[in-house]
Design a protein around this motif. Structure first.
Motif, PDB file in Angstrom:
ATOM      1  N   ASN A 292      -6.128  -0.081   4.184  1.00 52.25           N
ATOM      2  CA  ASN A 292      -4.901   0.540   4.684  1.00 52.25           C
ATOM      3  C   ASN A 292      -3.807   0.367   3.630  1.00 52.25           C
ATOM      4  OD1 ASN A 292      -2.886   1.668   6.215  1.00 52.25           O
ATOM      5  ND2 ASN A 292      -2.983   0.165   7.880  1.00 52.25           N
ATOM      6  N   PRO A 293      -3.936   1.018   2.489  1.00 56.33           N
ATOM      7  CA  PRO A 293      -3.034   0.772   1.354  1.00 56.33           C
ATOM      8  C   PRO A 293      -1.608   1.248   1.571  1.00 56.33           C
ATOM      9  CG  PRO A 293      -4.495   2.613   0.884  1.00 56.33           C
ATOM     10  CD  PRO A 293      -4.976   2.019   2.164  1.00 56.33           C
ATOM     11  N   THR A 294      -1.387   2.093   2.542  1.00 54.19           N
ATOM     12  CA  THR A 294      -0.044   2.646   2.743  1.00 54.19           C
ATOM     13  C   THR A 294       0.780   1.876   3.763  1.00 54.19           C
ATOM     14  OG1 THR A 294      -0.828   4.189   4.443  1.00 54.19           O
ATOM     15  CG2 THR A 294      -0.834   4.957   2.142  1.00 54.19           C
ATOM     16  N   ASN A 295       0.173   0.889   4.417  1.00 53.01           N
ATOM     17  CA  ASN A 295       0.911   0.145   5.452  1.00 53.01           C
ATOM     18  C   ASN A 295       0.553  -1.338   5.365  1.00 53.01           C
ATOM     19  OD1 ASN A 295       2.380  -0.678   7.643  1.00 53.01           O
ATOM     20  ND2 ASN A 295       1.571   0.879   9.045  1.00 53.01           N
ATOM     21  N   GLU A 296       1.025  -1.956   4.303  1.00 54.81           N
ATOM     22  CA  GLU A 296       0.719  -3.374   4.099  1.00 54.81           C
ATOM     23  C   GLU A 296       1.284  -4.236   5.219  1.00 54.81           C
ATOM     24  OE1 GLU A 296       1.679  -6.956   0.922  1.00 54.81           O
ATOM     25  OE2 GLU A 296       1.624  -4.887   0.198  1.00 54.81           O
ATOM     26  N   THR A 297       2.436  -3.872   5.759  1.00 52.96           N
ATOM     27  CA  THR A 297       3.048  -4.657   6.833  1.00 52.96           C
ATOM     28  C   THR A 297       2.121  -4.748   8.034  1.00 52.96           C
ATOM     29  OG1 THR A 297       5.279  -4.037   6.141  1.00 52.96           O
ATOM     30  CG2 THR A 297       5.008  -4.811   8.405  1.00 52.96           C
TER      31      THR A 297
END
Length: 496
Positions: free
Chosen positions: A298-303
């Motif tokens: 999930n590289p676009t939502n690290e949080t």
């Protein structure tokens, strides 16, 4: 006249010879090897130092693992011979002697704490040790071994004396500082708190002997808790006996940018990670990074990845080194949190801390040793540990209400021990290991890869004892274990 001259020459020769001897005596004093040392310098040398995070002690406590391609062996619990601390104790004796010479009695008071600390550390690892006849030099070159029980009684008495004498000294010398102190900048009130927090640690370690009439464990504990003016205790993290790291020689922790191999080789272990996940503990996100595999998914939502407890996976300390290396290379294992640890500050290295103190008091209250509420001290210990990791207070409050509230009975005691294990992560030296050895919490993982199937309970005595002090050494083995076998599986008095 000739006789007078002859006599005069003889007298001059004698004067010359005697004065020459005096000069030679003076020259024998090497200024680079002084025979007198200020007690402050000796104090600095004998103060126990903490162990930095990600050290071998914490591998044995199953917090992290060294997993490198060129070092793929599993953690070994083949404890060999331990060591004696008599060299340090000789320096403590020297410090006390110099304190008397320079009229600095506070160092003699501190010597009682330091003696107790060193003897407790030795007996905790080994069992019976020489004490009453130790440190006698040529007078008693082969000292007898004292029973572990008598060692603890003497050490507890020293700790009580250290507290009482230090309290009296503070009252008559307000504001005075002790030189040579790298923990508290000389603040004696902080030292008194640390001494009493350490005494509480020692008393809890004797929980299996709580009803021993000679030790008076419950009475000693109650005296500390019920007399705060006489026995001041730590009141918060600011009272921790700890070292704060910085980018200077001698002050860097193990895990820092100057030791790049640590970043790729140190991984967290599932004994620790899974316990944090069981309680959805917010400390997990502070101490660990998600697995590289989870971040890549999930590289676009690290949080979101970091908030998901399933993103964190620990290595199996009971598996082969090759297995863990393979999993690590596949991105399946969590590393220590880069933001927290991978710098020259990291986290402080604690020797004796406030969270431990509070959880020890919670255990004593839970066991009925004292009337103070167990829940209060349980909550104090967890809040302090959360604060140490920078967890928001509202998150901590939810955790104490919903995730891991204080419980009564056997389940509550186990939970106190679990929280102690989490609070002692990567700090306080061997204390976490000793707590697990005493309580069985948490359950360590073993296999043939570990070389053992159960937790080792002691170190063997120094090998030199069998030649240098053979009769007393062998007698100590027989009296403790009924045999002259000296190994890691022998059960000492402390654990019976």
């Amino acid at each position: 006249m000739k006789n007078y001259i002859a006599k005069s020459i003889v007298v001059l020769i004698i004067i010359s010879l005697t004065s020459g001897c005096k000069n030679f005596d003076h020259l024998r004093d090497n200024p680079n090897n002084p025979n007198k040392v200020p007690p402050s310098l000796l104090f600095t040398a004998v103060i126990p130092t903490p162990v930095s995070s990600f050290s071998d002690e914490y591998i044995n406590a199953q917090y992290h693992l060294w997993s490198a391609v060129d070092n793929a062996s599993a953690v070994s619990y083949r404890f060999g011979s331990g060591t004696f601390s008599y060299a340090t104790l000789r320096n403590i004796d020297k410090m006390e002697k110099e304190a008397a010479t320079t009229n600095a009695p506070v160092y003699s008071i501190m010597a009682k704490f330091l003696r107790a600390y060193n003897y407790v550390e030795m007996t905790t690892r080994l069992g019976d040790i020489p004490l009453s006849e130790a440190m006698k030099g040529a007078e008693i070159p082969q000292p007898k071994y004292d029973t572990q029980k008598s060692v603890y009684i003497q050490c507890l008495n020293w700790l009580t004396e250290a507290n009482n004498e230090l309290g009296a000294y503070i009252s008559t010398h307000p504001g005075e500082k002790i030189a040579g102190d790298f923990y508290y900048n000389g603040d004696l009130k902080s030292w008194q708190k640390a001494i009493n927090a350490y005494t509480i640690r020692v008393l809890i370690s004797l929980s299996k002997k709580a009803d021993d009439a000679d030790l008076k464990i419950k009475d000693r504990f109650s005296a500390i808790i019920n007399n705060p003016a006489q026995y001041p205790l730590m009141a918060g993290l600011g009272d921790n006996m700890q070292i704060t790291h910085r980018d200077e020689d001698g002050f860097r922790g193990n895990y820092n940018p100057n030791a790049a191999v640590y970043r790729v080789s140190v991984v967290l272990v599932d004994t620790y990670v899974n316990l944090l996940k069981t309680y959805m503990d917010p400390r997990l996100q502070k101490v660990a990074d998600p697995t590289p595999k989870a971040l890549a998914a999930n590289p676009t939502n690290e949080t979101a990845v970091r908030e998901d407890f399933n993103s964190y996976v620990g290595a199996d300390i009971s598996a082969s080194g090759a297995t863990n290396v393979s999993r690590k290379l596949n991105g399946e294992i969590s590393y220590p949190n880069e933001r927290r640890f991978w710098n020259f500050i990291g986290q402080p290295s604690i020797l004796i801390g406030y969270p431990e103190q509070e959880l020890n008091i919670a255990e004593a209250a839970h066991l009925g040793w004292i009337g103070t509420g167990a829940k209060t001290h349980y909550d104090n210990g967890i809040k302090a540990s959360m604060d140490f990791y920078g967890v928001d207070g509202s998150v901590t409050a939810t955790y104490l209400t919903n995730n891991a509230p204080y419980l009564l009975g056997a389940a509550g005691l186990k939970r106190i021990h679990e929280q102690m294990y989490l609070a002692l992560a990567e700090n306080s030296g061997w204390e976490s290991f000793f707590m697990t050895r005493r309580t069985g919490v948490p359950t360590y993982k073993f296999s043939t890869e570990n070389s053992v199937t159960k937790i080792p309970v002691r170190w063997a005595y120094p090998t030199a004892e069998d030649t240098d002090n053979r009769a007393h050494y062998r007698a100590a083995l027989r009296s403790q274990f009924g045999t002259e076998i000296d190994d890691r599986d022998q059960i000492m008095w402390l654990l019976k």
